[in-house]
Structure formats: structure tokens, C-alpha cells
Scaffold this active site. Sequence first.
Site, PDB file in Angstrom:
ATOM      1  N   LYS A  31     -11.145   8.422  -2.672  1.00 58.27           N
ATOM      2  CA  LYS A  31     -12.272   8.948  -2.780  1.00 58.27           C
ATOM      3  C   LYS A  31     -13.346   8.172  -4.005  1.00 58.27           C
ATOM      4  CE  LYS A  31     -10.666  13.555  -2.085  1.00 58.27           C
ATOM      5  NZ  LYS A  31     -10.526  14.871  -2.793  1.00 58.27           N
TER       6      LYS A  31
ATOM      7  N   THR B  27      12.163   0.848  -6.073  1.00 65.55           N
ATOM      8  CA  THR B  27      11.608   1.303  -7.197  1.00 65.55           C
ATOM      9  C   THR B  27      11.548   2.684  -7.435  1.00 65.55           C
ATOM     10  OG1 THR B  27      10.631  -1.060  -7.449  1.00 65.55           O
ATOM     11  CG2 THR B  27       9.904   0.446  -8.971  1.00 65.55           C
TER      12      THR B  27
ATOM     13  N   ARG C 101       2.711   2.053  -9.562  1.00 66.21           N
ATOM     14  CA  ARG C 101       2.512   0.924  -8.680  1.00 66.21           C
ATOM     15  C   ARG C 101       1.164   0.870  -8.233  1.00 66.21           C
ATOM     16  NH1 ARG C 101       7.088  -1.788  -4.996  1.00 66.21           N
ATOM     17  NH2 ARG C 101       7.859  -2.398  -7.015  1.00 66.21           N
TER      18      ARG C 101
ATOM     19  N   HIS D 174       6.445  -6.934 -13.328  1.00 63.19           N
ATOM     20  CA  HIS D 174       7.293  -5.958 -12.760  1.00 63.19           C
ATOM     21  C   HIS D 174       8.540  -5.661 -13.901  1.00 63.19           C
ATOM     22  CE1 HIS D 174       9.301  -3.076 -10.237  1.00 63.19           C
ATOM     23  NE2 HIS D 174       9.337  -3.918  -9.201  1.00 63.19           N
TER      24      HIS D 174
HETATM   25  C1  NCD Z   1       9.921  -6.625  -5.391  1.00 66.91           C
HETATM   26  C2  NCD Z   1       8.298  -6.105  -5.903  1.00 66.91           C
HETATM   27  O1  NCD Z   1       7.849  -5.004  -5.541  1.00 66.91           O
HETATM   28  O2  NCD Z   1       7.513  -6.920  -6.436  1.00 66.91           O
HETATM   29  N1  NCD Z   1      10.333  -5.573  -4.911  1.00 66.91           N
HETATM   30  C3  NCD Z   1      11.211  -4.642  -5.523  1.00 66.91           C
HETATM   31  O3  NCD Z   1      10.427  -3.854  -6.676  1.00 66.91           O
HETATM   32  N2  NCD Z   1      12.407  -4.352  -5.702  1.00 66.91           N
HETATM   33  C4  NCD Z   1       9.884  -7.572  -4.799  1.00 66.91           C
HETATM   34  C5  NCD Z   1       9.036  -8.065  -3.377  1.00 66.91           C
HETATM   35  O4  NCD Z   1       8.390  -7.047  -3.027  1.00 66.91           O
HETATM   36  O5  NCD Z   1       9.188  -8.899  -2.862  1.00 66.91           O
END
Ligand code: NCD
Length: 305
Positions: free
Chosen positions: A85, A57, A106, A134
Site C-alpha cells: 500500500k 532462511t 529479507r 546475507h
Molecule cells: C541464497 C540467497 O537467498 O541469497 N539462498 C539462501 O539464502 N540459502 C542464494 C540464492 O538465492 O542463490
Amino acid sequence: MPLSFTHLVSIEQLSRKDADAIIGEAEHMENVLKDGGDERLHGKILANLFYEPSTRTHLSFAAAMCRLGGRVISTESVQFSSLYKGETIEDTIKVVGEYADIICMRHAEEGSAARGASVSPVPFINAGDGPGQHPTQALLDLMTIKKERGHIDGARVAMVGDLKHGRTVHSLSLLLSLYDNIHLLFISPKELRMPENIRSLLSKRSIRFEERQNLRDGLDGDILYMTRIQKERFKDEREYQRLREAYILTARDLKDSAVTVMHPLPRVGEIALDVDLLPNAAYFRQVKNGVAVRMALLAMMLDNA
Ligand code: NCD
């Protein structure tokens, strides 16, 4: 067509029109990519804030921005940021919004994306909020299903593994619910069922879904969407150890099956390496769609801003 949203936090915000427009634009971006990209986002800056591990990502958002002529600033891990912090997400986003034209974040906490978006002065994209959602992964998954099958309506999709903590399957099932005649099969140990809030949203939208425990039940459909058991979300390490090998798909399982195998990756053993050699294995093709979808989103969301 302009998008109906400024910030992308959850799939629930999207209409079918939005989803179709994004996939359409992503298909166009595949042609742009064939020429190595273009300069339409020249002068624009993307801030990539990744407070949880990521390879695909993070890098595909950065690649997408670079392919469109923009630039990327980024921070990785809480440890190297002011969150360490004690700064709030809200303050961080207000500050970063002064440096960048669009923000992608994220974070390990469910709901963190909604908090960030609520104060963001620039378009904000949820790149995964803990076990929540996501949405950009779901869009690239949707594009993959369309490319592999030719169309989305009527798809029979089995999702397998950690459906409780897996944010990709939460977002993907809600995204598929915008299409006609979708049939979902949720295959998981009973401890890792699809959460109640997602199941009730699907029921409200009159989407057919069934819950099962056996991987074999998913071999007759169109798509078998495998997921990793999400070790980092377990409170009890012993429970993880007990469930981690709940499902392992091998080439032998697929001997008489034409099902298309997808996975958001990373895999940690739930798809044996011998599956990679079969035409069914779509997970590396799926990765490729991530750049085109994220190019489309960046261009469309910045256009909307
Ligand atoms: C996923 C996530 O981060 O949720 N990965 C991703 O973004 N391709 C899946 C996972 O971590 O299992």
C-alpha cells in the site's frame, strides 16, 4: 561473550571475536538440538518478514526459534503486507517492533536492512537485502568450512558463478577476511565479477584474492563454493540466457579432486546431480548448520538486548 552489535545488517560489523563466539555457541546448539531443543526463549516472539522468496532462511529461522521454545509471527511477499500500500520500511519496522522481540527481514532492495535496523526498537537481522549482503548465510558457511576442514585459518576458497549479484559470496568473503592466511579465488564471467566495494575492502584488509574465469582453477583448493546465476537481478533477460550455463560442475570434474563442494542453495543446474553421491558434496550438510547458527544468533542477540 556478549556480541559487539545489537542489529546484524552487514558482515563488516563483526569482529573475529564475534564470529568465533557465534560459531562456538552454534556448536553448543548442535547438542541442544540432539535433545530436540530447550525452552530458553520461552515467551519471546520472532517476526519473520520475507518480502523476497525464501525456503531455507525463512524456515530455518522459524525452526531455530521453535527449538528454543519461542514463537514466530510472519509475513510473506510484499503483496500481502502494507508495503504494497506504500508504507515505508521504516514505518513497518517500528510497528512490527511493537509486536515482536526480534525481527528478521529479507527484502529485494540493497540497503533496506540498514534502513530497517536504523529505526528498529528490537534486535534486527538482515536475512538478505537484494544483491547486498546475507550475513547469517555467511556464518553458517563459516561453520561448515570449520566442520569440514577442522579449522578456518589457511583456507583456500574458490567462489564460482554470479559474484556480482550473489549476496552470499559478498558476505562470506568479508567474513573469511577476519581469519589468517586466507586465499580467495573469484571465478566468474567478466560481466559477473565480485563488486568493486568488496574487492577494495579485501585489499584494505590485505587479503589475497585472484580473479579467474575457468572453473578448473578452483579444483585444487579446500572449498569450491558454487552459486546460482541470479536470474531475478538481471535487467536484460538475454544477458541472463547467455550466462546461465557459464559453470556446470559434474562428478567427472571432481575425479581427481578432494575439494569440498558448497552451495547456499537453491541450485538451478550448476551442480549436476551425480555430484551429490560424492563425499566432496557438503551442501546438504551445510543446510543443517543453518538451524544451529540461527539458534545461536537468536539467543545471543536477545541476551544482548
Ligand atoms: C541464497 C540467497 O537467498 O541469497 N539462498 C539462501 O539464502 N540459502 C542464494 C540464492 O538465492 O542463490
